[in-house]
Design a protein around this motif. Structure first.
Motif, PDB file in Angstrom:
ATOM      1  N   SER A  18       1.029  -1.128   0.162  1.00 59.39           N
ATOM      2  CA  SER A  18       0.114  -0.196  -0.042  1.00 59.39           C
ATOM      3  C   SER A  18       0.875   1.126  -0.031  1.00 59.39           C
ATOM      4  O   SER A  18       0.334   2.545  -0.023  1.00 59.39           O
ATOM      5  CB  SER A  18      -0.888   0.156   1.359  1.00 59.39           C
ATOM      6  OG  SER A  18      -0.062   0.026   2.363  1.00 59.39           O
ATOM      7  N   HIS A  19       2.246   1.178  -0.050  1.00 54.29           N
ATOM      8  CA  HIS A  19       2.999   2.305   0.183  1.00 54.29           C
ATOM      9  C   HIS A  19       4.205   2.187  -0.903  1.00 54.29           C
ATOM     10  O   HIS A  19       5.246   2.025  -0.514  1.00 54.29           O
ATOM     11  CB  HIS A  19       3.417   2.553   1.415  1.00 54.29           C
ATOM     12  CG  HIS A  19       2.301   3.000   2.407  1.00 54.29           C
ATOM     13  ND1 HIS A  19       1.896   4.025   2.448  1.00 54.29           N
ATOM     14  CD2 HIS A  19       1.728   2.127   3.326  1.00 54.29           C
ATOM     15  CE1 HIS A  19       0.896   3.796   3.322  1.00 54.29           C
ATOM     16  NE2 HIS A  19       0.591   2.721   3.662  1.00 54.29           N
ATOM     17  N   LEU A  29      10.676   2.446  10.340  1.00 53.81           N
ATOM     18  CA  LEU A  29       9.747   2.434  11.384  1.00 53.81           C
ATOM     19  C   LEU A  29       9.769   0.996  12.198  1.00 53.81           C
ATOM     20  O   LEU A  29       9.715   1.245  13.433  1.00 53.81           O
ATOM     21  CB  LEU A  29       8.350   2.236  10.596  1.00 53.81           C
ATOM     22  CG  LEU A  29       7.516   3.626  10.212  1.00 53.81           C
ATOM     23  CD1 LEU A  29       6.381   3.463   9.349  1.00 53.81           C
ATOM     24  CD2 LEU A  29       7.230   4.467  11.494  1.00 53.81           C
ATOM     25  N   PRO A  30      10.122   0.060  11.613  1.00 55.45           N
ATOM     26  CA  PRO A  30      10.604  -1.000  12.798  1.00 55.45           C
ATOM     27  C   PRO A  30      11.622  -1.121  13.689  1.00 55.45           C
ATOM     28  O   PRO A  30      11.667  -1.412  14.861  1.00 55.45           O
ATOM     29  CB  PRO A  30      10.781  -2.408  11.756  1.00 55.45           C
ATOM     30  CG  PRO A  30      10.403  -1.993  10.550  1.00 55.45           C
ATOM     31  CD  PRO A  30      10.279  -0.533  10.216  1.00 55.45           C
ATOM     32  N   VAL A  31      12.736  -0.129  13.111  1.00 59.76           N
ATOM     33  CA  VAL A  31      13.871   0.171  14.038  1.00 59.76           C
ATOM     34  C   VAL A  31      13.202   1.021  15.015  1.00 59.76           C
ATOM     35  O   VAL A  31      13.702   0.886  16.262  1.00 59.76           O
ATOM     36  CB  VAL A  31      14.945   0.911  13.029  1.00 59.76           C
ATOM     37  CG1 VAL A  31      16.014   1.223  14.109  1.00 59.76           C
ATOM     38  CG2 VAL A  31      15.170  -0.004  12.119  1.00 59.76           C
ATOM     39  N   SER A  58       0.851  10.043   7.173  1.00 54.20           N
ATOM     40  CA  SER A  58       0.039   9.557   8.437  1.00 54.20           C
ATOM     41  C   SER A  58      -0.380   8.001   8.156  1.00 54.20           C
ATOM     42  O   SER A  58      -0.566   7.273   9.026  1.00 54.20           O
ATOM     43  CB  SER A  58      -0.924  10.474   8.641  1.00 54.20           C
ATOM     44  OG  SER A  58      -0.778  11.719   9.085  1.00 54.20           O
ATOM     45  N   ASN A  59      -0.950   7.952   6.830  1.00 51.98           N
ATOM     46  CA  ASN A  59      -1.465   6.627   6.434  1.00 51.98           C
ATOM     47  C   ASN A  59      -0.400   5.705   6.524  1.00 51.98           C
ATOM     48  O   ASN A  59      -0.588   4.582   6.684  1.00 51.98           O
ATOM     49  CB  ASN A  59      -1.907   6.642   4.802  1.00 51.98           C
ATOM     50  CG  ASN A  59      -2.623   5.414   4.394  1.00 51.98           C
ATOM     51  OD1 ASN A  59      -1.973   4.803   3.630  1.00 51.98           O
ATOM     52  ND2 ASN A  59      -3.979   5.216   4.820  1.00 51.98           N
ATOM     53  N   ASP A  63      -0.813   2.415   8.821  1.00 52.68           N
ATOM     54  CA  ASP A  63      -0.657   1.159   8.112  1.00 52.68           C
ATOM     55  C   ASP A  63       0.220   0.338   8.673  1.00 52.68           C
ATOM     56  O   ASP A  63      -0.027  -0.993   8.858  1.00 52.68           O
ATOM     57  CB  ASP A  63      -0.494   1.077   6.632  1.00 52.68           C
ATOM     58  CG  ASP A  63      -1.894   1.503   5.915  1.00 52.68           C
ATOM     59  OD1 ASP A  63      -3.036   1.720   6.591  1.00 52.68           O
ATOM     60  OD2 ASP A  63      -1.792   1.722   4.780  1.00 52.68           O
ATOM     61  N   PHE A  64       1.198   0.696   8.954  1.00 59.10           N
ATOM     62  CA  PHE A  64       2.609   0.003   9.618  1.00 59.10           C
ATOM     63  C   PHE A  64       2.125  -0.612  11.150  1.00 59.10           C
ATOM     64  O   PHE A  64       2.290  -1.743  11.424  1.00 59.10           O
ATOM     65  CB  PHE A  64       3.584   0.660   9.874  1.00 59.10           C
ATOM     66  CG  PHE A  64       4.781   0.135  10.577  1.00 59.10           C
ATOM     67  CD1 PHE A  64       5.705  -0.846   9.800  1.00 59.10           C
ATOM     68  CD2 PHE A  64       5.198   0.465  11.894  1.00 59.10           C
ATOM     69  CE1 PHE A  64       6.704  -1.662  10.597  1.00 59.10           C
ATOM     70  CE2 PHE A  64       6.327  -0.263  12.669  1.00 59.10           C
ATOM     71  CZ  PHE A  64       6.625  -1.272  11.813  1.00 59.10           C
TER      72      PHE A  64
END
Length: 72
Positions: A18-19, A29-31, A58-59, A63-64
């Protein structure tokens, strides 16, 4: 998949659906989430995503977080 496979790769690949083109955000983001648990007290790394309004920042984050297990 999440038990025997690679959860990080699964989350990133699912998120990428989706991105398109947000690879740096998807890898960072996971880090940031993991750092909050390593450091403790949710004092992990902060991520500032910049760009024009309405381009999905923001989306991308929402979503993450939807892909993470409950309680994280």
């Amino acid at each position: 998949m999440l038990i025997k496979g690679n959860p990080l790769k699964f989350i990133q690949n699912t998120w990428k659906k989706s991105h398109v083109g947000d690879n740096a955000v998807g890898k960072t983001l996971p880090v940031c989430v993991a750092s909050a648990y390593i450091i403790g007290d949710n004092a992990g790394l902060s991520l500032i995503i910049t760009g024009p309004s309405g381009k999905g920042k923001s989306n991308a984050v929402n979503d993450f977080f939807d892909l993470l297990p409950p309680g994280i």
